[in-house]
Design an enzyme around this catalytic site. Structure first.
Site, PDB file in Angstrom:
ATOM      1  N   CYS A 128       0.813  -1.181   0.051  1.00 52.13           N
ATOM      2  CA  CYS A 128       0.046   0.063   0.078  1.00 52.13           C
ATOM      3  C   CYS A 128       0.879   1.251  -0.317  1.00 52.13           C
ATOM      4  O   CYS A 128       1.251   1.467  -0.993  1.00 52.13           O
ATOM      5  CB  CYS A 128      -0.935  -0.053   1.072  1.00 52.13           C
TER       6      CYS A 128
ATOM      7  N   HIS B 203      -3.485  -5.120   0.481  1.00 53.27           N
ATOM      8  CA  HIS B 203      -2.928  -5.790   1.618  1.00 53.27           C
ATOM      9  C   HIS B 203      -2.979  -7.545   1.697  1.00 53.27           C
ATOM     10  O   HIS B 203      -3.861  -8.025   2.086  1.00 53.27           O
ATOM     11  CB  HIS B 203      -3.678  -5.363   3.009  1.00 53.27           C
TER      12      HIS B 203
ATOM     13  N   GLU C 113      -1.346  -9.246   3.232  1.00 47.29           N
ATOM     14  CA  GLU C 113      -1.131  -9.934   4.640  1.00 47.29           C
ATOM     15  C   GLU C 113      -2.578 -10.457   5.241  1.00 47.29           C
ATOM     16  O   GLU C 113      -2.477 -11.238   6.105  1.00 47.29           O
ATOM     17  CB  GLU C 113      -0.372  -9.197   5.392  1.00 47.29           C
TER      18      GLU C 113
HETATM   19  N1  GLN Z   1      -2.164   6.623   3.058  1.00 47.06           N
HETATM   20  C1  GLN Z   1      -2.046   5.930   1.828  1.00 47.06           C
HETATM   21  C2  GLN Z   1      -3.666   5.996   1.143  1.00 47.06           C
HETATM   22  O1  GLN Z   1      -4.611   6.289   1.733  1.00 47.06           O
HETATM   23  C3  GLN Z   1      -2.037   4.377   2.042  1.00 47.06           C
HETATM   24  C4  GLN Z   1      -2.687   3.679   2.731  1.00 47.06           C
HETATM   25  C5  GLN Z   1      -2.347   2.261   3.223  1.00 47.06           C
HETATM   26  O2  GLN Z   1      -0.978   2.120   3.382  1.00 47.06           O
HETATM   27  N2  GLN Z   1      -3.169   1.559   3.759  1.00 47.06           N
HETATM   28  O3  GLN Z   1      -3.537   5.714  -0.034  1.00 47.06           O
END
Ligand code: GLN
Length: 547
Positions: A380, A519, A521
């Site tokens: 992310c 994600h 994970e």
């Molecule tokens: N802050 C970033 C976004 O909102 C990444 C979010 C995250 O890593 N879950 O896109």
């Protein structure tokens, strides 16, 4: 109709109610039953989505896009059953539903009260989908005696009365402290905690007693006598070397048998524990080890990255190695050379995160991994930082950055290689967002499909070109920069099906450098390690052979 097991906690918090519930779910599955686990949290936030990871640990995201308690992660990791939006609720959500109904006039002019309106709402929630499984396990967050948890305790008490006898069971987790000065285990806190429960009309059937010392038979009998449970229903829960030992440990202690007996399920089906025996074998007999650095911001609280930690352990199990994780605070790189902190690691992971603080350090970590051929997994925000690094240092866009940081500071400092997403499609639904929208529940959330490029590293790792992974973010890599980046070797190897949203990037001429917008994970299990984590650890093993 499902049988219900309500899990409560007493004496102190952090006894491992979530894990115990999850392990019990796994044991019931091992006996051939289907299960679903649910968490009822007494806090007033509508969901944990807006809570700081320091407050409440990781926010676990379900396929259907709910931002839930991290215990739902334990439930999934132990049972493999994908949690849903309807498996997690808080007082905040219950009250806001009740108040919405009141405003709509649904209560036909009645006075709205905790009993019955709030308790009815809780009971309705508990029964959702109760014809789908053999056992519904409902964990009540917090500790008995908490003021805000009272409506939940009252609701489960009523619920067990509403159902036929023998349909519901109460399991209570307590602590049996050891007083070194007296050389004794003390049962009084447990007695008091059960007394507290009985005051509100709940008599536990099974007691799970956390203890750092063996609980002798004599003490079990005493607990049984004073707490009005059967001696064989006093189950000891000792500290374990790995959480994944819990199903086997609880089975040895007779938890699943006690539960089936309490429900009068006879003869009890024999358990098949081979899955957990294999898991324990892989954890306790590693054939090597690797060192992985996680470069992040919430390093002070490991619960903030619970699922990543677990997924790395699973990746290690897939390769029969122990993964030693070291948390490195990315802010150190603001002033210090990353090499001094990252040399010697066999792989680097940059996890998700929010806000600008610490991001320059994450960009430096990505640069270090790229330049030194160290395996890199960016998740992310970790992918967004890898793209910004490539844009700045390889393509030459010196001001490359994320709109997130400009929005935060109110400045206009960056060329937005990562921008705020205003509109996207999921299935046949189009979502629209403004920068000024509420913070709660407004991100791109839940499972989305991605299409992988034939012949890419990720397609090889997944063994397919269509995947589905869970998202939780507001910002996206802008495809406007795709050609420039691909020309330099950063391949956009995973895209949303409509080709608009980059889901995965990978460096072509690097041993293992992958950034994912989702994600992975969240979907890894000890008995089914996520392919990306399994292969990331494999790449780390390769690096360890070189050094
Ligand atoms: N802050 C970033 C976004 O909102 C990444 C979010 C995250 O890593 N879950 O896109």
């Amino acid at each position: 109709m499902a049988r219900y097991i309500f899990i409560t906690g007493g004496v102190v918090s952090s006894l491992g109610k979530g894990l115990s519930s999850a392990a019990l779910g796994a044991l019931l599955q091992a006996r051939g039953f289907s299960v679903r686990l649910r968490k009822l949290d007494p806090y007033l936030n509508v969901d944990p989505g807006t809570m700081s990871p320091f407050e409440h640990g990781e926010v676990f995201v379900t396929d259907d896009g709910a931002e839930t308690d991290l215990d739902l992660g334990h439930y999934e990791r132990f049972t493999g059953v994908a949690a849903r939006n309807t498996d997690s609720v808080s007082s905040g959500r219950i009250y806001s539903t009740v108040l919405e109904k009141e405003r709509r006039g649904d209560y036909l002019g009645k006075t709205i009260q905790v009993i019955p309106h709030v308790t009815n709402e809780i009971k309705d929630f508990i029964s959702i989908g109760d014809d789908e499984v053999d056992f519904m396990l409902c964990e009540i967050g917090g500790t008995v005696g908490d003021i805000e948890a009272l409506p939940f305790f009252e609701a489960i008490r009523q619920f067990s009365q509403d159902k036929p006898r023998g349909q519901c069971l109460f399991m209570h987790l307590t602590l049996i402290p050891y007083l070194a000065a007296a050389g004794e285990l003390k049962t009084k806190p447990t007695q008091h905690s059960v007394k507290e429960l009985r005051t509100i009309g709940i008599a536990p059937d099974v007691l799970v007693c956390r203890s750092e010392h063996p609980i002798p038979q004599k003490e079990r009998e005493k607990i049984a006598l004073f707490c009005n449970v059967r001696p064989e229903n006093v189950i000891a829960a000792y500290d374990l070397k790995s959480i994944y030992e819990a199903p086997l440990a609880f089975h040895r202690e007779g938890l699943d048998q006690a539960i089936l007996d309490a429900f009068n399920i006879a003869p009890a089906p024999k358990p098949d524990l081979s899955r957990w025996e294999d898991v324990a074998d892989r954890i306790f007999k590693p054939e090597g080890e690797v060192n992985i650095a996680i470069v992040g911001k919430y390093t002070r609280l490991e619960d903030a990255y619970k699922s990543i930690n677990e997924a790395l352990t699973h990746g290690g199990m897939a390769n029969r190695v122990k993964v030693n994780v070291k948390w490195v605070d990315s802010e150190i790189f603001d002033t210090e050379d990353p090499a001094a902190h990252l040399e010697g690691f066999h792989a680097i992971l940059v996890p998700g995160g929010f806000g600008e603080r610490g991001t320059e350090g994450k960009i430096k970590a990505a640069q270090f991994a790229r330049e030194h051929d160290v395996p890199y997994l960016g998740i992310c925000l970790g992918m967004q930082m890898a793209v910004i690094e490539a844009a700045r240092n390889v393509v030459g866009l010196k001001n490359a950055g994320s709109e997130e940081f400009d929005h935060e500071s109110g400045d206009n400092r960056f060329e937005p290689v990562v921008y705020h997403l205003k509109e996207w499609i999921q299935g046949n639904h189009t979502y629209r967002r403004k920068v000024s929208d509420d913070k709660g529940g407004t991100m791109r959330l839940g499972a989305y499909t991605a299409t992988l490029k034939e012949g890419s590293k990720v397609a090889e790792i997944y063994g397919t070109t269509t995947i589905e992974e869970r998202h939780r973010h507001r910002y996206e890599v802008d495809i406007k920069y795709r050609d420039q980046l691909e020309e330099k070797g950063l391949i956009f190897s995973g895209m949303s099906p409509d080709g608009r949203l980059p889901e995965i990037v990978e460096w072509k001429d690097h041993p293992w450098f992958i950034g994912v917008q989702f994600h992975p994970e969240l979907k890894s299990k000890p008995f089914a390690p996520h392919p990306l984590f399994a292969d990331f650890v494999r790449a780390a093993i390769d690096t360890s052979r070189l050094v």
